[in-house]
Design an enzyme around this catalytic site. Structure first.
Site, PDB file in Angstrom:
ATOM      1  N   GLY A  22       0.976  -1.248   0.001  1.00 30.97           N
ATOM      2  CA  GLY A  22      -0.097   0.026   0.168  1.00 30.97           C
ATOM      3  C   GLY A  22       0.808   1.337   0.160  1.00 30.97           C
ATOM      4  N   THR A  23       0.938   1.939  -1.055  1.00 30.34           N
ATOM      5  CA  THR A  23       2.136   2.495  -1.259  1.00 30.34           C
ATOM      6  C   THR A  23       1.939   3.805  -2.032  1.00 30.34           C
ATOM      7  OG1 THR A  23       3.267   0.432  -2.101  1.00 30.34           O
ATOM      8  CG2 THR A  23       3.882   2.226  -3.122  1.00 30.34           C
TER       9      THR A  23
END
Length: 243
Positions: A22-23
């Site tokens: 989750g970037t």
């Protein structure tokens, strides 16, 4: 004793599921090259599996890729592309261009789109077209852009990018800009965090930089970084805990 009624099913565990990045990933062109940047948080379910992961992978000497989505999927794409580009360089006798590398990423992502969860930004420099940024989002589309953003944190960045990015930035301006962009996503997106890593690519080569979390700019009502309990005890000053 059977502990399963107490613990619940394994699928309910906070650590269940594959490693997800989750970037926040960013790629920016400047006058003479490109800068890639990413945060460093990798999660498994609700658990932060790695708070200092490196999401910018080398494909060739002059081309790098930012990875978002499933860590396993993006790692295997990077490995395949790196192998194919090595073979291409041997056969052609010259380094692969950024366009060739980007299209290999696109080819693997598109042909396996029903099985992969991978959004990637390819950036690099070559003697034919200079610095280039290619966005390869979920599904395997490819699009050359002057800047690109991706990952869960990108939702918070479109307004900032549209307002503050400009053509002709210097290298120093571009590096400061991407750190500012990723730090905002870290402040707003719970799935982004950790440190900021950058890679600058131009005719002179590649430069990697590292920005720890306590050196990033604060946004609005963010709290100042505080020493942890372990830091306080290691310093031998337990009174510091008393406010």
């Amino acid at each position: 004793m059977d502990a399963s009624p107490l613990m619940g099913s394994s699928s309910d565990a906070p650590t269940s599921g594959e490693h997800q990045m989750g970037t926040t990933i960013v790629g920016v062109c400047y006058d003479g090259g490109v800068v890639l940047a990413a945060d460093s948080r990798t999660s498994t379910g609700m658990y932060v599996a790695n708070r200092a992961s490196d999401k910018i992978s080398q494909l060739t000497d002059n081309v790098y890729v930012c990875r978002s989505g499933s860590a396993a999927d993006t790692q295997v794409i990077s490995d395949y592309v790196r192998y194919f580009l090595h073979q291409h360089t041997i056969q052609s006798g010259q380094p692969a261009t950024v366009k060739v590398a980007s299209n290999l990423v696109r080819l693997l992502a598109y042909q396996n789109k029903s099985m992969l969860q991978a959004g990637m930004i390819v950036g690099g420099w070559d003697k034919y077209e200079g610095g280039q940024i290619y966005s390869v989002p979920l599904g395997g589309t490819i699009l050359r852009q002057p800047f690109a953003i991706g990952g869960s944190g990108s939702s918070y960045l479109y307004g900032l990018m549209d307002h503050e990015w400009r053509e002709g930035m210097t290298q120093e301006e571009a590096e400061k800009f991407v750190v500012k962009v990723v730090s905002l996503a870290i402040a707003r997106d719970g799935a982004s965090g950790g440190v900021v890593r950058t890679v600058t690519i131009n005719a002179d080569g590649v430069k990697r930089s590292f920005y720890p979390g306590n050196k990033l700019p604060l946004w609005h009502e963010e709290l100042e970084p505080q020493n942890s309990l372990l830091d306080i005890l290691a310093a031998g000053n337990p009174d510091a805990m008393v406010q």
